[in-house]
Motif scaffolding. Sequence first.
Motif, PDB file in Angstrom:
ATOM      1  N   LEU A 142       0.827  -1.209   0.000  1.00 29.19           N
ATOM      2  CA  LEU A 142       0.000   0.000   0.000  1.00 29.19           C
ATOM      3  C   LEU A 142       0.860   1.256   0.000  1.00 29.19           C
ATOM      4  CD1 LEU A 142      -2.660  -1.207   2.578  1.00 29.19           C
ATOM      5  CD2 LEU A 142      -3.128  -0.666   0.172  1.00 29.19           C
ATOM      6  N   HIS A 143       2.119   1.131   0.404  1.00 34.21           N
ATOM      7  CA  HIS A 143       3.048   2.257   0.408  1.00 34.21           C
ATOM      8  C   HIS A 143       3.888   2.310  -0.865  1.00 34.21           C
ATOM      9  CE1 HIS A 143       2.319   3.218   4.669  1.00 34.21           C
ATOM     10  NE2 HIS A 143       2.178   1.898   4.813  1.00 34.21           N
TER      11      HIS A 143
ATOM     12  N   ASP B 278      -8.310 -12.475  12.587  1.00 36.50           N
ATOM     13  CA  ASP B 278      -8.337 -13.892  12.948  1.00 36.50           C
ATOM     14  C   ASP B 278      -7.433 -14.179  14.141  1.00 36.50           C
ATOM     15  OD1 ASP B 278     -10.105 -14.441  10.919  1.00 36.50           O
ATOM     16  OD2 ASP B 278      -8.553 -15.005   9.485  1.00 36.50           O
ATOM     17  N   LEU B 279      -6.388 -13.351  14.301  1.00 35.73           N
ATOM     18  CA  LEU B 279      -5.472 -13.489  15.440  1.00 35.73           C
ATOM     19  C   LEU B 279      -5.845 -12.536  16.567  1.00 35.73           C
ATOM     20  CD1 LEU B 279      -2.094 -13.824  13.490  1.00 35.73           C
ATOM     21  CD2 LEU B 279      -3.305 -15.640  14.725  1.00 35.73           C
ATOM     22  N   ALA B 280      -7.066 -11.967  16.483  1.00 36.60           N
ATOM     23  CA  ALA B 280      -7.579 -11.029  17.489  1.00 36.60           C
ATOM     24  C   ALA B 280      -6.735  -9.761  17.550  1.00 36.60           C
ATOM     25  CB  ALA B 280      -7.673 -11.686  18.858  1.00 36.60           C
ATOM     26  N   LEU B 281      -6.131  -9.388  16.413  1.00 41.97           N
ATOM     27  CA  LEU B 281      -5.328  -8.177  16.314  1.00 41.97           C
ATOM     28  C   LEU B 281      -6.050  -7.171  15.417  1.00 41.97           C
ATOM     29  CD1 LEU B 281      -1.873  -9.954  15.897  1.00 41.97           C
ATOM     30  CD2 LEU B 281      -2.815  -8.930  17.982  1.00 41.97           C
ATOM     31  N   VAL B 282      -5.360  -6.117  15.030  1.00 41.70           N
ATOM     32  CA  VAL B 282      -5.956  -5.082  14.180  1.00 41.70           C
ATOM     33  C   VAL B 282      -5.015  -4.805  13.008  1.00 41.70           C
ATOM     34  CG1 VAL B 282      -7.221  -4.005  16.086  1.00 41.70           C
ATOM     35  CG2 VAL B 282      -4.900  -3.216  15.535  1.00 41.70           C
ATOM     36  N   PRO B 283      -5.528  -4.195  11.944  1.00 43.77           N
ATOM     37  CA  PRO B 283      -4.654  -3.846  10.813  1.00 43.77           C
ATOM     38  C   PRO B 283      -3.512  -2.938  11.245  1.00 43.77           C
ATOM     39  CG  PRO B 283      -6.959  -3.651  10.187  1.00 43.77           C
ATOM     40  CD  PRO B 283      -6.937  -3.856  11.672  1.00 43.77           C
ATOM     41  N   GLU B 284      -2.426  -2.978  10.479  1.00 43.84           N
ATOM     42  CA  GLU B 284      -1.246  -2.176  10.780  1.00 43.84           C
ATOM     43  C   GLU B 284      -0.724  -1.521   9.514  1.00 43.84           C
ATOM     44  OE1 GLU B 284       0.196  -4.006   8.614  1.00 43.84           O
ATOM     45  OE2 GLU B 284       1.725  -5.226   9.579  1.00 43.84           O
ATOM     46  N   ALA B 285       0.412  -0.823   9.647  1.00 42.92           N
ATOM     47  CA  ALA B 285       1.102  -0.167   8.531  1.00 42.92           C
ATOM     48  C   ALA B 285       0.267   0.936   7.882  1.00 42.92           C
ATOM     49  CB  ALA B 285       1.530  -1.192   7.480  1.00 42.92           C
TER      50      ALA B 285
ATOM     51  N   LEU C 164      -5.144   3.506   4.323  1.00 43.46           N
ATOM     52  CA  LEU C 164      -4.732   3.434   2.924  1.00 43.46           C
ATOM     53  C   LEU C 164      -5.580   2.472   2.087  1.00 43.46           C
ATOM     54  CD1 LEU C 164      -0.849   3.450   3.382  1.00 43.46           C
ATOM     55  CD2 LEU C 164      -2.276   5.308   2.499  1.00 43.46           C
ATOM     56  N   ALA C 165      -5.917   1.320   2.656  1.00 39.12           N
ATOM     57  CA  ALA C 165      -6.658   0.332   1.858  1.00 39.12           C
ATOM     58  C   ALA C 165      -8.019   0.865   1.406  1.00 39.12           C
ATOM     59  CB  ALA C 165      -6.803  -0.978   2.627  1.00 39.12           C
ATOM     60  N   PRO C 166      -8.836   1.483   2.279  1.00 45.19           N
ATOM     61  CA  PRO C 166     -10.095   2.050   1.781  1.00 45.19           C
ATOM     62  C   PRO C 166      -9.880   3.135   0.726  1.00 45.19           C
ATOM     63  CG  PRO C 166     -10.173   1.826   4.167  1.00 45.19           C
ATOM     64  CD  PRO C 166      -8.761   1.566   3.747  1.00 45.19           C
ATOM     65  N   ARG C 167      -8.799   3.916   0.862  1.00 45.44           N
ATOM     66  CA  ARG C 167      -8.489   4.929  -0.153  1.00 45.44           C
ATOM     67  C   ARG C 167      -8.212   4.275  -1.504  1.00 45.44           C
ATOM     68  NH1 ARG C 167      -3.921   9.047   2.265  1.00 45.44           N
ATOM     69  NH2 ARG C 167      -5.201  10.184   3.782  1.00 45.44           N
ATOM     70  N   VAL C 168      -7.461   3.198  -1.484  1.00 49.43           N
ATOM     71  CA  VAL C 168      -7.013   2.553  -2.715  1.00 49.43           C
ATOM     72  C   VAL C 168      -8.116   1.724  -3.361  1.00 49.43           C
ATOM     73  CG1 VAL C 168      -5.453   0.764  -3.603  1.00 49.43           C
ATOM     74  CG2 VAL C 168      -4.571   2.526  -2.077  1.00 49.43           C
ATOM     75  N   MET C 169      -8.853   0.957  -2.544  1.00 51.79           N
ATOM     76  CA  MET C 169      -9.759  -0.046  -3.116  1.00 51.79           C
ATOM     77  C   MET C 169     -11.215   0.104  -2.709  1.00 51.79           C
ATOM     78  SD  MET C 169      -8.347  -3.380  -0.935  1.00 51.79           S
ATOM     79  CE  MET C 169      -6.634  -3.077  -1.384  1.00 51.79           C
ATOM     80  N   GLY C 170     -11.536   1.127  -1.923  1.00 47.72           N
ATOM     81  CA  GLY C 170     -12.902   1.280  -1.470  1.00 47.72           C
ATOM     82  C   GLY C 170     -13.158   0.485  -0.199  1.00 47.72           C
TER      83      GLY C 170
END
Length: 250
Positions: free
Chosen positions: A116-117, A135-142, A147-153
């Motif tokens: 994404l960068h 799935d690992l009970a974590l959250v998105p990073e980086a 960025l992902a919603p900006r790039v792909m909706g």
Amino acid sequence: MTDHILVERSESAPHIQIIRFNRPDKKNAITRAMYRSMTDALKDADDTPDIRVNVFLGTEGCFSAGNDLADFLALSQSGGMGREIVDFLVALASARKPVVSGVDGLAIGIGTTLHLHCDLTVASDRSLFKTPFVDLALVPEAGSSLLAPRVMGHQRAFALLALGEGFSAAQAREAGLVWKVTAPDAVEAETLSLAAKLAAKPPEALAIARNLMRGAPDAVLSRIKEEAEQFAARLQSAEARAAFEAFLKR
């Protein structure tokens, strides 16, 4: 620098710095030492006028399986996301030179969100992009939650980052995560060809054009910090401990 990260410049392409994952026996899982090496390489590129383009590459059949599990478990005991990881993400989001990547095979977790960068990404037709954070009970990073919603909706980003759906190379290209899909044996050559074209451009004009398109990194850096705080908190959660225990029993 550790041999698990190879930083390369060749006489035939002196303006291109290659940062190569080189831990194929562990599917290029990234340790803290590897993060430090990549951060140093990106900072060196920013400070070296002769380097005009950064290129990320993996090994045959695997870009990266994401964070090293042993490091993850250690982080869960330390109460933080890991300074080395955050430093790398900041350096990546702030990189002043174009960043190009080539993917063949597995691209998991940061192995996906790193792109994404990137300004251009080439992927083989056998590549798989997947982010099993929730799935690992974590959250998105980086900065991926921004960025992902900006790039792909929103819906594609939600499918990737929350639902944990794997994206094929064709799906990643359709979503805007990948610029070009090619055969596995052509990924590196095509990636370096794109890097060479960029390196041949007038560097000041290219930098200005890139900055105009990307905008100031402030919002991304702020989101990286926010995600890191949530990530660190989630590592301490009962949910995450249960998820890791279940993962280790597979």
